[in-house]
Design an enzyme around this catalytic site. Sequence first.
Site, PDB file in Angstrom:
ATOM      1  N   HIS A  67       0.835  -1.204   0.000  1.00  0.00           N
ATOM      2  CA  HIS A  67       0.000   0.000   0.000  1.00  0.00           C
ATOM      3  C   HIS A  67       0.868   1.252   0.000  1.00  0.00           C
ATOM      4  O   HIS A  67       1.913   1.295   0.648  1.00  0.00           O
ATOM      5  CB  HIS A  67      -0.933   0.002   1.220  1.00  0.00           C
ATOM      6  N   GLU A  86      -8.284   7.344  -7.016  1.00  0.00           N
ATOM      7  CA  GLU A  86      -9.698   7.702  -6.848  1.00  0.00           C
ATOM      8  C   GLU A  86     -10.092   7.706  -5.369  1.00  0.00           C
ATOM      9  O   GLU A  86     -10.809   8.596  -4.917  1.00  0.00           O
ATOM     10  CB  GLU A  86     -10.581   6.736  -7.636  1.00  0.00           C
ATOM     11  N   GLU A  87      -9.635   6.714  -4.625  1.00  0.00           N
ATOM     12  CA  GLU A  87      -9.984   6.612  -3.205  1.00  0.00           C
ATOM     13  C   GLU A  87      -9.395   7.769  -2.405  1.00  0.00           C
ATOM     14  O   GLU A  87     -10.083   8.377  -1.578  1.00  0.00           O
ATOM     15  CB  GLU A  87      -9.509   5.260  -2.664  1.00  0.00           C
ATOM     16  N   GLN A  88      -8.131   8.079  -2.649  1.00  0.00           N
ATOM     17  CA  GLN A  88      -7.503   9.181  -1.924  1.00  0.00           C
ATOM     18  C   GLN A  88      -8.129  10.516  -2.318  1.00  0.00           C
ATOM     19  O   GLN A  88      -8.303  11.399  -1.476  1.00  0.00           O
ATOM     20  CB  GLN A  88      -5.991   9.182  -2.149  1.00  0.00           C
TER      21      GLN A  88
END
Length: 174
Positions: A67, A86-88
């Site tokens: 990660h 996208e998540e961050q």
Amino acid sequence: MDISAVNALPYEEFEKIFGNVVEKCPIVAAAVWSQCPFKSLTALEDAIFEFIDTLPESGKEGILRCHPDLAGRDLQMGTLTQESREEQSRAGLDALESAERTRMAQLNEEYKARFGFPFVICARMNDKANILRQLSERCQSERAAERARAVDEVKKICHLRLQGLVRTDAPNKL
């Protein structure tokens, strides 16, 4: 795609599509492919989680080391996986103010120095303020407890990524 389409995938396609449901760990997808056919998305998810759970502690830490640092160098350089980017971004980590970015970098380094793997949290289930708070708090955790917590966060990330890939509203044709 529905679960029937998942079950029809040849190995190479399965690994390509599901190879990043656990960040940069296509070996997880490769390992569970042999369990096809899956009765449901839940069965696929259970197979992935069982694979992770049966790893020795060093294997679990290996998954954690795949990660990226949150709001770290990879985000700044544009080298995150599409999913991580996208998540961050959703969590606001791509729009930190200078002081927040500095604090995040300091905490990331402190965390890695203490535990030997990067801080992992399901960014899609948190915002930047909560991520910074949890990073600060979790820096004080005991190693085994933190490893277990980080693995639980990997599973949350995996769950959401799987939901984005497999429709659950289609009937199973097994």
